[in-house]
Design an enzyme around this catalytic site. Structure first.
Site, short mmCIF file in Angstrom:
data_model
loop_
_atom_site.label_atom_id
_atom_site.label_comp_id
_atom_site.label_asym_id
_atom_site.label_seq_id
_atom_site.Cartn_x
_atom_site.Cartn_y
_atom_site.Cartn_z
N LYS A 184 0.84 -1.20 0.00
CA LYS A 184 0.00 0.00 0.00
C LYS A 184 0.88 1.26 0.00
O LYS A 184 0.59 2.24 -0.68
CB LYS A 184 -0.92 0.01 1.21
CG LYS A 184 -1.79 1.28 1.34
CD LYS A 184 -2.62 1.51 0.11
CE LYS A 184 -3.71 2.55 0.30
NZ LYS A 184 -3.35 3.78 0.94
N GLU A 241 1.22 6.59 -6.95
CA GLU A 241 0.17 7.61 -7.07
C GLU A 241 0.78 9.01 -7.15
O GLU A 241 0.38 9.82 -7.99
CB GLU A 241 -0.71 7.46 -5.82
CG GLU A 241 -1.92 8.34 -5.72
CD GLU A 241 -2.59 8.13 -4.34
OE1 GLU A 241 -2.99 6.99 -4.02
OE2 GLU A 241 -2.69 9.11 -3.58
#
Lengths: 343, 343, 343, 343
Positions: free
Chosen positions: B192, B199
C-alpha cells in the site's frame, strides 16, 4: 608576456562586466575606446582613462585597422548592433561577442559576417564582478589568425587564477601556453553555455545541503497533528541548531566541496546569517535552459542540471497551476482539503 | 458470493473512510458494531443501521467470538487503541488495521499481539471517497487462517472494479479466486505504501502535462526584456489557448494515459476550469516519504517518485531557504538583483 | 600555535586516511601510538616514527591519561571496537570517531559511553588522500572540555587550506579562532553527512556538463533511421569535437565553477583523455542515502542531491527491473520491440 | 450515429496503426482507398475489402472530391509524401497527418499547403495496437469546415472508450457532442506531444513502484561488507518476497492508480513474471524530448517528465561517460577503486 605588446580594443556596452573588462585592460597598458547608449557610463570610463566614443561610427573611426570590437551587451541588443557594425567595419576587422549569447546565434552570425571578411569571435566570459581583481575565465571561439592577434588582450583578461595542474608539466609547449592563457578554443559559446549549466547544478547542491543543515532542528519544532501532516518519527535525530554560516566557512577549508561558490556563500552568510534580505525568487537567464536542451538533443542524461533548472522555475511560483491540479485530484479522490498555512 | 455468508465486524473510527466501509458492508448484509470518540458520528451510523458502541469495551462485548475489529484511525491514534484492545480481546480474535500505517509499525505490532494469540492483519485500503460506490482495492497482510475467515468481509469491500485480465483466464483456481477478491497477500502495508508512491508520480505527470498545455500561450504574453529574463526564441510556437478541461476529457477516452486519476481531473476541471479555489499547497501524509526511503534502502532508482515528493515540498514553500542561498550566490558572483515580481 | 603544545594520540585503523593523519601529526611533533588488525600496517607506521601497539589493551597502556583515541575504521567495525575500548579506558578519556559513521549511531554511542564518563567526539573528516599535504576539513562534535583539550591535534590536522573570508575580519574573537582552526562544532556527524551529499550533487553537475561537451559531436555521427530512434533535427548545431580535458583545465582558472573537484577532474583527464580505465560503475557508501533521508524527514526539497544518488544506482544497473517493465509496457500498447544495440 | 453517413478515406501507410485504422473504418461501412510502398501490405488490405492503389496518383484518382487523405507514416517520410500530394490534390481536398509528427512541423506544413487551398489537419492518435478493438483517442487540429466534414470518420475511429464524466451532463450541446466524438480541437500535435510526455511519467512511476516491490527482499540477500558498499541498517524491514504480478493485478481493481497502463503491465507480468525476455533498453521516439523542451521554453516546471526521459537515456547506457568521470573523481580524491561486479 601580455604587457610586452599593449594593444587597443573597442568596447561596446559598459555595464558591470564591460566596464570591469575595460578597467582591467587599461591597468595592463592597453588602449580602450568605449561606447554605451548610456552617456554617463561613457563619461565614467573616460574619467578613468578610456577614449570616449559618441556613436558606433565614432568608435570605429577612433580605432586603428585591423580593428577589434568587443560586445558586452544584453542578448536582445547584440543582433542590431552587429548589423550596424557590419556596415561600418572593414575587411580583416574582428568582432568579439563576450556576452551570454546562445551558441546557435554565433553560427548564424559568423556566417553573416563571412562575406564581408569580418572575423567573428565568440568569447564566453566567466568570473562575475570579481573578475576585475581575479581575472576572468575565457572560452574563446574563432579562426586561428584573429585569435592569435588578440592574444595580448586575452592574456590580460584571463591570466589564470589557479596554477596549472600538476600533470600538465609534460604537455606539449603549444598546449601549455594555451592553458596558461586560460582559454579554451571552444567553438562557439557552447562551452560557456554548459559551464553555466554546471554552475546551476553546483549551486543547487550547495543550497540544498545548507538547507538540510538549517532545518536540522526539525525535531525541536511543534508539528500539526492532523491527517495532512506526516509525523516526524524520530524527533530525537533532528535536535540541532547549527550555524549555517560556520558550516559554509569550514567547508571552504580543505573539504572535497571546497570551491569558489562555497567561498561566496560563506561570505554572504557571514554578513547575513539567514539571508533575510532575499525572497528566494531565483532568475534564470537562458544558459541553463539551453544546456538542458543540448543534453536532450544529444540524448545525454543530465538529470541534476535539469532538476536545478526546474527548481528555479519552482522558486518563482511557475508550478502553481500543476500544484492546483494536484490539490484538485486529492480533493476528488480523498476529500482532502488544502492546508492554507503551516508546512 | 460474499452475501451468502454475512458476518459481523467491529469498526473503530468513523471518518470518511470508516463510515463508508460500514455503509458498504451493511448494504451487503453484514452486521457492524461501530465506535468513534466522536459520539455524533456513532449516532449517524446507528441511524443507518449499525449497532452503536459507547466504548472500546462495549464494542468488544457486542461482538461474537472470534471477533474481528477493524481500525480506521489517524496514524497517531493507532498504537494507544491497539494497547487498550490487547487487554480487552481474547485469543483467536483479530485486529485489522486499514489506515495508512507505516509498514514497519505493523511488524512491531504483530509481534506485540502474538503472545496474546490475537491475530493482526494489515489491510492497505485504496479507493478514496468513491470506494462506497466502486468498491475498494485491498492489499491484505496476515496469517492464512484469519484472512480466510474474513473473506466474506473482504469480498464485499473489494469486489473488483475491473474485469480480470484477459490472460488470467488460465490461472489456477485458487489464484483466480484471490484475484476476484481483489486482494493481494502483501506482507504488511508495504504494498500500500508503494501504491501511494506510484500515485504521487502519476499525479505529478498528469499535472505537469496539463500545466504545459495551460501555458501553451506563452508566445502571446508579453515578457520583460531585462538581463534576468530569458527571451522566448520562437514565440510563434506557443500561440495556443487550449481548454485544459477539454484535453483531460479527451484523454479519458481510449488514450494510453487513460486512468482513474485522469477521470477525476477531468471532473474537477469541468466544474472549475482554472481550479481557482485551490492555492496549490499540496500536502503529503507520509507514504511517499516512506516509499522513497524504501527505494534508497534497497538501492533501487526511483527518481520519478522522489521528484514528485520533492515537488510537494516545493509547493508548500519548504525550499525557501535554499532559494535564498541561490539568490545570495547570484548576487555575490554576478551582482544579480532578485526580481520581486513577474516570472 | 598548534606546534607549541605537541601532544599524543592513539590511532586505531591505519588505512589511507588513518595512516596519513598519523603522518601529518608526527610531522608537527605530536606523539602517536598506533594499532591496526593488519600487523604490517602497524610496522610501516612504526618505521615512520610511531609507537606500535599490538592490541587495543597495549595501545591504551601506552597512552598517558587523560587519553585520546582516534578511530579511523570501516563503519562495520566501529561498534565492536568501541565496546572493547569501553572496558579498557578510564573516566575522562576521550574517543574520537573520525570515520564515515552515521550520525544517528553517534547519538547512541555517546549515550552508551556517558555512564563510564568517557567522552565521545565525532569528527567528520574530509580531504581524501590529499589531506596529508593540504590539511583536512574537520567537522567536530562533542563536549567543550575535551574539544578544547584536543585543540592542538585539531589544528595540526586542519590548519585551514584557504584564507578566512574577507568579511570575517570583523567577527568576534572566539568565532574567528574557531574559523581559523577550520572546525565547526557540528553536533554529531550530521554536517559531514550533508557535506558528502553536497559532494554527490557537485560531482554529478560537473560530470553531466563534461558529458554534454563530450557529445557535442552528435551531429557528426550517423543515426539509425527507424521508428524507435529520435531524429536529430538540427545536426549542424552539434558538430564540435571538443577536448574535454582542455575544458576542465580552463574551468579551473577563474570561472564560477572553479573548485577542487574540477581541479581533480582536470588532472584525471590530463592523464587519460577519455578515462577508458573506468567502467562507470559508481559506488555509494551511505552518506548520500542518509542525507536524502534527512531531507525527507525534515521535509526539505533536495531534488539535486536525490537525483545524484539515484544516478549512482543507475550506473550500477540497479534500475534494470524497472526498465524491463517499461519495455514490457511499450511492447503491450504499441507493439514496440526493444532495440538491442545502438543508442 | 457515425454509421448514418459512411464516407471514404484514402490511407497512406499501412503499418500497425494505419492498417488497424482502415479495418476499423471498413467495419463501420466507410470506403477506404489504401497505399503503401510495401506492395504486400496493400494486398493484405485489399483482401480485407479495401480499394488498392498502386501509387499516390492512383490513390488520388480513386477518391471522390473533396478528397480526404490520411497519412500514417514514419516522421522522416511525411514531408516528401506531402510534397508529392501537393502536386496531385485539388483545392478543398484535405490531408490528415495522424502520425507522431512534431507540432512545429505542422505549423510549417499548414502554411505550405494554404496557397494551394488544400486543408491540413493534424490528428494526434493514441491507443496503440488496441485501438482496433477499443477505439482510439484523437487530438484533432485544423479548420472548422474540414473538421466538421470528416466528423463521421472521426466518430468511427474515436467513439469514446469511457462514458462521459458525470459533471458533463450539463454542458452545452455543442461541447458535449465534441466530447462524445472524443476529440479535442488541439491546435497542431501539441496536445498529443504532451500526452506522450505524461505517458513517460506515468510509466516510470509504475515501473519504479513495481521495482521497489520486487526488491523488497533486499534484507534476505547477502551484501558485500566493504568500504564501497552501504550496509543495510534494518534488514528485518526488507524480508518480503512479493509476487509483482499479483500486485499489478490487484492495483487494477479499484485503486487510485488504476489505469490502462497498469492493466497492460498486469497482463505482461501474468505471462512473464520477471519479464526476462526484455533487456531494459528503453527507446524514446521524440515526443518526450519535445515535451520537455516545451516546458523549458514556457518556463514551466516538469521535473517528473524530465526525469522519466533522462531515465530512458540511462537505460540505454548513454550516461556512461559521465559515470566514468564520477569514478575518476572518486579515485582522485579518495583513492576509491571501482567495483566491477556486485551492486
Amino acid at each position: 608576456m601580455a604587457t610586452d605588446t599593449p594593444t587597443q580594443l573597442g568596447m561596446i556596452g559598459l555595464g558591470r562586466m564591460g566596464a570591469n573588462l575595460v578597467r582591467r585592460l587599461m591597468r595592463d597598458g592597453h588602449r580602450c575606446v568605449v561606447y554605451d547608449v548610456n552617456e554617463s557610463a561613457v563619461q565614467e570610463m573616460e574619467g578613468e582613462g578610456a577614449v570616449a566614443a559618441r556613436s558606433l561610427g565614432d568608435l570605429v573611426a577612433k580605432l586603428e585597422r585591423p580593428r577589434a570590437v568587443w560586445l558586452m551587451l544584453p542578448a536582445a541588443v547584440v543582433q542590431p548592433t552587429l548589423d550596424q557594425l557590419t556596415e561600418l567595419l572593414d575587411p580583416d576587422d574582428a568582432i568579439i561577442d563576450g556576452g551570454n549569447s546562445y551558441y546557435r546565434d554565433d553560427i548564424t552570425r559568423a556566417a553573416q559576417l563571412a562575406p564581408h571578411r569580418i572575423h567573428y569571435l565568440d568569447c564566453g566570459t566567466s568570473g562575475g564582478v570579481w573578475g576585475l581583481e581575479r581575472g576572468y575565465c575565457l572560452m574563446i571561439g574563432g579562426e586561428d589568425g584573429p585569435v592569435a592577434r588578440l592574444d595580448p588582450i586575452f592574456r590580460t583578461i584571463a591570466p589564470g587564477a589557479a596554477p596549472p595542474s600538476r600533470h600538465r608539466a609534460d604537455t606539449p609547449t603549444e598546449r601549455r601556453r594555451r592553458a596558461i592563457s586560460t582559454a579554451v578554443r571552444a567553438e562557439r559559446h557552447f562551452v560557456k553555455m554548459v559551464h553555466n549549466g554546471v554552475e546551476y547544478g553546483m549551486m543547487a547542491a550547495i543550497a540544498e545541503g545548507l538547507s538540510i543543515i538549517d532545518h536540522a532542528d526539525a525535531g525541536l519544532r511543534k508539528r500539526a497533528a492532523d491527517a495532512e501532516t506526516t509525523p516526524l518519527r524520530e524527533p530525537e535525530a533532528y535536535q540541532y541548531e547549527i550555524d549555517v554560516g560556520e558550516v559554509a566557512e569550514v567547508w571552504r577549508r580543505g573539504s572535497v566541496v571546497g570551491s569558489w561558490l562555497v567561498d561566496l556563500t560563506a561570505d554572504a552568510l557571514a554578513r547575513s546569517p539567514q539571508l533575510d534580505e532575499f525572497t528566494g525568487r531565483v532568475s534564470d537567464s537562458g544558459e541553463g535552459r539551453w544546456t538542458v536542451r543540448a543534453a536532450i538533443d544529444e540524448g545525454v542524461p543530465a538529470a541534476v542540471i535539469s532538476t536545478a533548472l526546474t527548481d528555479r522555475f519552482q522558486s518563482r511560483g511557475l508550478g502553481e497551476f500543476a500544484d492546483r491540479v494536484l490539490s484538485a485530484m486529492r480533493s476528488e479522490f480523498g476529500g482532502h482539503a488544502e492546508k492554507r498555512s503551516g508546512r
